[in-house]
Design a protein around this motif. Structure first.
Motif, short mmCIF file in Angstrom:
data_model
loop_
_atom_site.label_atom_id
_atom_site.label_comp_id
_atom_site.label_asym_id
_atom_site.label_seq_id
_atom_site.Cartn_x
_atom_site.Cartn_y
_atom_site.Cartn_z
N VAL A 295 0.96 -1.00 0.33
CA VAL A 295 0.15 0.23 0.43
C VAL A 295 0.70 1.65 0.20
O VAL A 295 0.84 2.16 -1.25
N TYR A 296 1.65 0.99 0.87
CA TYR A 296 2.88 1.97 0.89
C TYR A 296 3.47 3.14 -0.73
O TYR A 296 3.40 3.51 -0.57
N PHE A 297 3.93 1.65 -1.13
CA PHE A 297 4.56 2.41 -2.02
C PHE A 297 3.17 2.09 -3.31
O PHE A 297 3.23 3.59 -5.09
N SER A 298 2.57 1.91 -3.43
CA SER A 298 0.71 2.13 -4.48
C SER A 298 1.07 3.62 -4.33
O SER A 298 0.47 4.37 -5.41
N ILE A 299 1.10 3.92 -2.39
CA ILE A 299 0.11 5.14 -2.94
C ILE A 299 2.04 6.55 -2.64
O ILE A 299 2.04 7.42 -3.85
N CYS A 300 3.26 6.13 -2.88
CA CYS A 300 3.84 6.77 -3.60
C CYS A 300 4.03 7.42 -5.42
O CYS A 300 4.23 7.74 -5.24
N LYS A 301 3.66 5.76 -5.93
CA LYS A 301 3.17 5.93 -7.47
C LYS A 301 2.68 6.13 -7.50
O LYS A 301 2.90 7.45 -8.62
N SER A 302 1.65 7.06 -6.86
CA SER A 302 0.62 7.87 -6.96
C SER A 302 0.64 9.41 -7.44
O SER A 302 -0.20 9.77 -7.72
N TYR A 303 2.00 10.32 -7.13
CA TYR A 303 3.08 11.11 -7.00
C TYR A 303 4.09 10.83 -7.98
O TYR A 303 4.48 9.75 -8.05
N SER A 304 4.33 11.98 -8.26
CA SER A 304 6.15 12.09 -9.34
C SER A 304 6.72 12.32 -8.17
O SER A 304 7.31 12.19 -8.59
N LYS A 305 6.43 13.19 -7.54
CA LYS A 305 7.83 13.31 -6.10
C LYS A 305 6.94 13.25 -4.75
O LYS A 305 6.13 14.03 -4.90
N ILE A 306 7.91 12.77 -3.79
CA ILE A 306 7.07 13.52 -2.36
C ILE A 306 8.19 13.81 -2.06
O ILE A 306 9.34 12.91 -1.85
N GLU A 307 7.84 14.93 -1.15
CA GLU A 307 9.54 14.91 -0.52
C GLU A 307 9.04 15.58 1.23
O GLU A 307 7.65 16.09 1.60
N LYS A 308 10.10 15.43 2.48
CA LYS A 308 9.82 15.53 3.64
C LYS A 308 10.61 16.35 4.07
O LYS A 308 11.74 16.94 3.60
N ILE A 309 9.82 17.68 4.31
CA ILE A 309 10.32 18.94 5.35
C ILE A 309 10.57 18.97 6.31
O ILE A 309 9.62 18.65 6.83
N ASN A 310 11.66 19.63 7.16
CA ASN A 310 11.13 19.50 8.69
C ASN A 310 11.37 20.89 8.84
O ASN A 310 12.16 22.02 9.05
N LEU A 311 9.97 21.65 9.03
CA LEU A 311 10.18 23.39 9.06
C LEU A 311 10.94 23.87 10.92
O LEU A 311 10.49 24.88 10.44
N ASN A 312 11.10 23.14 11.37
CA ASN A 312 12.35 23.21 12.63
C ASN A 312 13.41 23.69 12.42
O ASN A 312 13.49 25.05 11.93
N ASP A 313 14.23 23.21 11.19
CA ASP A 313 15.65 23.67 10.69
C ASP A 313 15.18 23.77 8.81
O ASP A 313 16.33 23.65 8.56
N GLU A 314 14.58 23.74 8.83
CA GLU A 314 13.99 23.54 7.62
C GLU A 314 14.52 22.83 5.76
O GLU A 314 15.21 22.61 5.44
N THR A 315 15.09 21.10 7.62
CA THR A 315 16.46 20.88 6.39
C THR A 315 15.04 19.85 4.96
O THR A 315 13.85 19.48 6.11
N HIS A 316 15.34 19.15 4.72
CA HIS A 316 14.53 18.09 3.89
C HIS A 316 15.37 17.60 2.55
O HIS A 316 16.25 17.09 2.53
N GLU A 317 14.17 16.13 2.75
CA GLU A 317 15.48 15.42 1.28
C GLU A 317 13.93 14.46 0.83
O GLU A 317 12.59 14.46 0.97
N ILE A 318 14.20 13.83 -0.28
CA ILE A 318 13.62 13.01 -1.21
C ILE A 318 12.88 12.10 -0.20
O ILE A 318 13.37 10.90 -0.41
#
Length: 448
Positions: free
Chosen positions: A325-348
């Protein structure tokens, strides 16, 4: 051929006497040129018209092979035969050809080449024209060389750092993207095979045994890939537990390679006491001749996800509740990025290879990254105000600190040579607000 040191010393004095006379023609003060020459490995004045050479400065490893009796081109050949690596000699001799040099120097301030010296390591030789005939062709030149061994080592180290993954020793994502650009610019071979791979249960290993053991698992996976798949091409680590191989292999040999890779992984597991399983998706160009390189990668990814779903269905200990299910959800998007609003770090978190990765570093703070993204023209001019409003960090913090509702919007973004509309969803982490958690997920989908 070794010469008597006394002969060399006398020849050197004669050269400086000749040099004084020659430099008067070129109005170059000897003391200035001699001082400059000290910063170089060697420096010689060559009169192309008379085929003569005068030493301004030289080191013993070069001087001992010079012979003042010989013409300039003969001296050059004798020196190169004794001080240049054999594999470089023919190329450097071509560079030193005095007959063709005037035409090659036409309109240029200098002409350089690099080589490997037997005594000094990497070096760079440079011709600088100092006198011309009425047709603009050089009639006399300064030839100097400089040892660049440390410079080349720094360059090689930089290339390695840029292209090699530090943990596994495999090629990294930057190297992978550069390879894709090369493959996109030429015809794809029929025996090309793409392999998309993902190490199973890395999170479980990290949680249960610590990240040291997780790193050991990744290194083990990389070694198994190198020992089997890597024999046919290149393997790249493109993400945390994600790998891709670009190899050349006949379709008939593919099943044997799959079996070999699994056996090597099983052998590693028994030897190291950690369970190593790698989900993999293989696709051959021979069976999909109308596919582009990006199409092949996308299909290999999908096959890997199916293999991963089968793995978790069989083993039944998916810590993420349902990996398929996790990968099916991921594949429904072209890109998912995680953002930490505390220090503004981010990763794909996930990216479909049809979604072009932006060519600047993710190490920037997210707000700085966004500004650079806009400056480089990725957002349609009519949508910049909307884009800046959506991604204002303070606005995002205020919104998600007060409520957990998903932010939805759409804007136009440049993809290759055209602007396409993207649907956007910004979703807070399920534990947002607990223990200073301020993680959000930016999910993008390219509209058809």
């Amino acid at each position: 051929m070794h010469q008597d040191p006394e002969v060399l010393e006398t020849a050197g004095l004669e050269n400086y006497n000749r040099l004084d006379d020659l430099l008067e023609q070129y109005t170059i003060p000897l003391n200035i040129l001699s001082a400059l020459a000290n910063s170089y490995h060697t420096m010689h004045l060559i009169d192309i018209k008379t085929n003569t050479v005068v030493e301004i400065n030289s080191t013993l490893d070069v001087r001992r092979f010079q012979n003042p009796i010989l013409n300039a081109d003969q001296q050059i050949k004798q020196v190169l035969d004794n001080v240049i690596l054999k594999s470089d000699r023919e190329r450097v001799l071509g560079f030193m050809d005095l007959k063709t040099l005037p035409e090659r120097l036409r309109g240029k301030r200098f002409l350089s080449t690099e080589y490997v010296g037997l005594f000094s390591g990497w070096g760079r030789a440079t011709f600088v024209p100092i006198e011309f005939d009425n047709q603009g062709l050089a009639t006399s030149v300064i030839l100097y060389s400089r040892v660049i061994d440390q410079e080349k080592k720094r360059e090689e180290n930089l290339i390695r750092t840029t292209n090699i993954d530090e943990l596994t020793g495999l090629n990294n994502r930057h190297s992978f993207e550069e390879t894709l650009k090369t493959l996109e610019s030429k015809a794809i071979r029929d025996d090309l095979v793409l392999v998309s791979m993902d190490v199973n249960s890395l999170k479980e290993t990290n949680d249960k045994y610590g990240h040291g053991e997780g790193d050991k698992l990744l290194k083990g996976a990389a070694d198994c890939m190198k020992d089997t798949i890597g024999k046919f091409g290149n393997v790249y680590r493109t993400g945390g537990d994600e790998f891709v191989a670009i190899i050349n292999l006949n379709v008939e040999e593919l099943d044997a390679l799959k079996g070999s890779f699994k056996r090597v992984c099983n052998k590693w597991s028994k030897k190291n006491g950690l369970y190593l399983a790698v989900s993999a998706g293989y696709i051959s160009r021979a069976n999909h001749k109308n596919y582009s390189i990006r199409d092949l990668i996308k299909q290999a990814d999908q096959r890997m996800y199916r293999d991963k779903a089968r793995f978790y269905d069989t083993h039944g200990y998916d810590r993420r509740n349902n990996q398929s299910v996790y990968f099916s959800i991921c594949k429904s998007y072209s890109k998912i990025e995680k953002i930490n609003l505390n220090d503004e770090t981010h990763e794909i978190v996930y990216m479909d290879y049809s979604e072009k990765e932006i060519d600047f570093t993710l190490s920037l703070k997210y707000s700085a990254w966004l500004k650079k993204f806009v400056r480089q023209g990725y957002i349609h001019s009519d949508d910049i105000e909307l884009f800046n409003s959506i991604f204002n960090i303070e606005n995002l913090r205020k919104h998600f600190d007060e409520e957990k509702s998903i932010i939805k919007a759409s804007y136009r973004r440049r993809i290759k040579d055209e602007y396409k509309r993207l649907n956007l969803e910004i979703i807070p982490d399920s534990n947002y607000g607990k223990l200073n958690n301020r993680l959000i997920y930016v999910c993008l989908k390219v509209c058809d």
